[in-house]
Design a protein around this motif. Structure first.
Motif, PDB file in Angstrom:
ATOM      1  N   THR A  46     -65.048 -38.010  42.766  1.00 23.24           N
ATOM      2  CA  THR A  46     -64.874 -38.536  44.131  1.00 23.24           C
ATOM      3  C   THR A  46     -63.873 -37.652  44.857  1.00 23.24           C
ATOM      4  O   THR A  46     -64.104 -36.472  44.976  1.00 23.24           O
ATOM      5  CB  THR A  46     -64.451 -40.029  44.131  1.00 23.24           C
ATOM      6  N   ALA A  47     -62.749 -38.178  45.296  1.00 22.41           N
ATOM      7  CA  ALA A  47     -61.768 -37.358  46.016  1.00 22.41           C
ATOM      8  C   ALA A  47     -60.697 -36.786  45.084  1.00 22.41           C
ATOM      9  O   ALA A  47     -59.850 -36.026  45.513  1.00 22.41           O
ATOM     10  CB  ALA A  47     -61.113 -38.192  47.114  1.00 22.41           C
ATOM     11  N   ARG A  48     -60.754 -37.171  43.806  1.00 19.22           N
ATOM     12  CA  ARG A  48     -59.745 -36.694  42.850  1.00 19.22           C
ATOM     13  C   ARG A  48     -60.134 -35.325  42.311  1.00 19.22           C
ATOM     14  O   ARG A  48     -61.300 -35.044  42.078  1.00 19.22           O
ATOM     15  CB  ARG A  48     -59.587 -37.682  41.696  1.00 19.22           C
ATOM     16  N   LEU A  49     -59.116 -34.492  42.080  1.00 22.57           N
ATOM     17  CA  LEU A  49     -59.310 -33.169  41.507  1.00 22.57           C
ATOM     18  C   LEU A  49     -58.778 -33.180  40.083  1.00 22.57           C
ATOM     19  O   LEU A  49     -57.597 -33.468  39.861  1.00 22.57           O
ATOM     20  CB  LEU A  49     -58.571 -32.110  42.330  1.00 22.57           C
ATOM     21  N   VAL A  50     -59.639 -32.869  39.127  1.00 15.29           N
ATOM     22  CA  VAL A  50     -59.253 -32.823  37.723  1.00 15.29           C
ATOM     23  C   VAL A  50     -59.002 -31.355  37.363  1.00 15.29           C
ATOM     24  O   VAL A  50     -59.849 -30.499  37.602  1.00 15.29           O
ATOM     25  CB  VAL A  50     -60.345 -33.422  36.813  1.00 15.29           C
ATOM     26  N   VAL A  51     -57.816 -31.086  36.792  1.00 17.31           N
ATOM     27  CA  VAL A  51     -57.423 -29.725  36.449  1.00 17.31           C
ATOM     28  C   VAL A  51     -57.239 -29.651  34.936  1.00 17.31           C
ATOM     29  O   VAL A  51     -56.382 -30.332  34.375  1.00 17.31           O
ATOM     30  CB  VAL A  51     -56.116 -29.313  37.166  1.00 17.31           C
ATOM     31  N   ASP A  52     -58.084 -28.833  34.296  1.00 20.17           N
ATOM     32  CA  ASP A  52     -58.015 -28.613  32.857  1.00 20.17           C
ATOM     33  C   ASP A  52     -57.667 -27.156  32.600  1.00 20.17           C
ATOM     34  O   ASP A  52     -57.999 -26.279  33.400  1.00 20.17           O
ATOM     35  CB  ASP A  52     -59.360 -28.909  32.180  1.00 20.17           C
ATOM     36  N   ARG A  53     -57.027 -26.898  31.457  1.00 17.30           N
ATOM     37  CA  ARG A  53     -56.735 -25.535  31.035  1.00 17.30           C
ATOM     38  C   ARG A  53     -57.831 -25.088  30.085  1.00 17.30           C
ATOM     39  O   ARG A  53     -58.178 -25.793  29.146  1.00 17.30           O
ATOM     40  CB  ARG A  53     -55.386 -25.453  30.335  1.00 17.30           C
ATOM     41  N   LEU A  54     -58.380 -23.910  30.351  1.00 17.34           N
ATOM     42  CA  LEU A  54     -59.403 -23.333  29.483  1.00 17.34           C
ATOM     43  C   LEU A  54     -58.748 -22.587  28.325  1.00 17.34           C
ATOM     44  O   LEU A  54     -57.616 -22.110  28.462  1.00 17.34           O
ATOM     45  CB  LEU A  54     -60.273 -22.351  30.277  1.00 17.34           C
ATOM     46  N   PRO A  55     -59.446 -22.444  27.206  1.00 18.02           N
ATOM     47  CA  PRO A  55     -58.906 -21.600  26.136  1.00 18.02           C
ATOM     48  C   PRO A  55     -58.728 -20.182  26.659  1.00 18.02           C
ATOM     49  O   PRO A  55     -59.547 -19.694  27.441  1.00 18.02           O
ATOM     50  CB  PRO A  55     -59.987 -21.645  25.053  1.00 18.02           C
ATOM     51  N   GLY A  56     -57.664 -19.545  26.260  1.00 20.94           N
ATOM     52  CA  GLY A  56     -57.376 -18.202  26.759  1.00 20.94           C
ATOM     53  C   GLY A  56     -57.405 -17.173  25.647  1.00 20.94           C
ATOM     54  O   GLY A  56     -57.764 -17.447  24.517  1.00 20.94           O
ATOM     55  N   ARG A  57     -56.976 -15.978  25.976  1.00 19.92           N
ATOM     56  CA  ARG A  57     -56.985 -14.879  25.021  1.00 19.92           C
ATOM     57  C   ARG A  57     -55.597 -14.585  24.482  1.00 19.92           C
ATOM     58  O   ARG A  57     -55.358 -13.541  23.887  1.00 19.92           O
ATOM     59  CB  ARG A  57     -57.594 -13.639  25.661  1.00 19.92           C
ATOM     60  N   ALA A  58     -54.671 -15.497  24.664  1.00 15.49           N
ATOM     61  CA  ALA A  58     -53.308 -15.291  24.173  1.00 15.49           C
ATOM     62  C   ALA A  58     -53.284 -15.277  22.649  1.00 15.49           C
ATOM     63  O   ALA A  58     -53.981 -16.050  21.991  1.00 15.49           O
ATOM     64  CB  ALA A  58     -52.389 -16.392  24.686  1.00 15.49           C
ATOM     65  N   ALA A  59     -52.467 -14.381  22.098  1.00 16.71           N
ATOM     66  CA  ALA A  59     -52.272 -14.355  20.654  1.00 16.71           C
ATOM     67  C   ALA A  59     -51.374 -15.515  20.227  1.00 16.71           C
ATOM     68  O   ALA A  59     -51.500 -16.030  19.122  1.00 16.71           O
ATOM     69  CB  ALA A  59     -51.658 -13.030  20.233  1.00 16.71           C
ATOM     70  N   TYR A  60     -50.468 -15.915  21.110  1.00 22.90           N
ATOM     71  CA  TYR A  60     -49.564 -17.025  20.822  1.00 22.90           C
ATOM     72  C   TYR A  60     -49.093 -17.611  22.139  1.00 22.90           C
ATOM     73  O   TYR A  60     -48.798 -16.847  23.054  1.00 22.90           O
ATOM     74  CB  TYR A  60     -48.362 -16.520  20.021  1.00 22.90           C
ATOM     75  N   PRO A  61     -49.009 -18.893  22.281  1.00 27.92           N
ATOM     76  CA  PRO A  61     -49.531 -19.930  21.389  1.00 27.92           C
ATOM     77  C   PRO A  61     -51.045 -20.024  21.506  1.00 27.92           C
ATOM     78  O   PRO A  61     -51.611 -19.765  22.553  1.00 27.92           O
ATOM     79  CB  PRO A  61     -48.865 -21.200  21.892  1.00 27.92           C
ATOM     80  N   ARG A  62     -51.689 -20.384  20.415  1.00 26.16           N
ATOM     81  CA  ARG A  62     -53.141 -20.519  20.376  1.00 26.16           C
ATOM     82  C   ARG A  62     -53.530 -21.870  20.941  1.00 26.16           C
ATOM     83  O   ARG A  62     -52.872 -22.867  20.682  1.00 26.16           O
ATOM     84  CB  ARG A  62     -53.651 -20.422  18.939  1.00 26.16           C
ATOM     85  N   GLN A  63     -54.602 -21.881  21.683  1.00 31.80           N
ATOM     86  CA  GLN A  63     -55.164 -23.133  22.166  1.00 31.80           C
ATOM     87  C   GLN A  63     -56.635 -23.136  21.819  1.00 31.80           C
ATOM     88  O   GLN A  63     -57.355 -22.207  22.190  1.00 31.80           O
ATOM     89  CB  GLN A  63     -54.978 -23.281  23.676  1.00 31.80           C
TER      90      GLN A  63
END
Length: 168
Positions: free
Chosen positions: A80-97
């Protein structure tokens, strides 16, 4: 309109000491948005202060759809009018997600702040790891904002994922 500002400060492994840390102290903070922003559902102001060029800020402004946020490691979706913000997995060596992580949900007019730091490898070969580090500040507004809004306003949501990057 969704307005995003990412500030990154980058340095190499040789700049891990206290004198070098003093040189970059205070650089990872909001800045004024450019006077003119491009059209689009999402506007991204990406700012980089890199040790390699004396921490002189370089910025880029792009407009477009929600896919623009993918380059910043963010997944934006609306409910609806809400914005959902998620973090995608990245290419960082540390910290791993390992997977996406919910950062916050913004109502119209709200601002969210996400802070994180990372260690990246320059090469993909484990036989010769070269590291560089980045400190990130990402501000997301579920609205068009004034040029100084990210500087002058407290965020409605604040997520801090900064870690100790050097071990110990």
């Amino acid at each position: 309109m969704i307005t995003v500002q990412r500030i990154r400060v980058r340095w190499g492994a040789a700049a891990r000491g206290a004198p070098q840390a003093n040189a970059r102290r205070g650089l990872c903070r909001p800045v004024l948005l450019p006077p003119s922003l491009p059209a689009g559902d999402v506007v991204v102001h990406d700012v980089l202060a890199d040790e390699a060029n004396g921490y002189t800020r370089q910025d880029e402004v792009v407009g477009g759809g929600v896919g623009r946020a993918h380059d910043l490691g963010l997944w934006l979706s609306t409910e609806t009018a809400r914005l959902v913000v998620d973090r995608l997995p990245g290419r960082a060596a540390y910290p791993r997600q390992s997977g996406p992580g919910r950062l916050f949900t913004l109502l119209p007019g709200q601002v969210g702040r996400y802070r994180a730091n990372f260690r990246f490898t320059v090469t993909s070969c484990a036989c010769n790891p070269s590291w560089y580090y980045e400190d990130w500040l990402i501000l997301v507004a579920n609205d068009q904002v004034r040029r100084d809004e990210f500087i002058s306003r407290r965020p409605d949501h604040d997520v801090d994922h900064r870690v100790h990057l050097y071990g110990g």
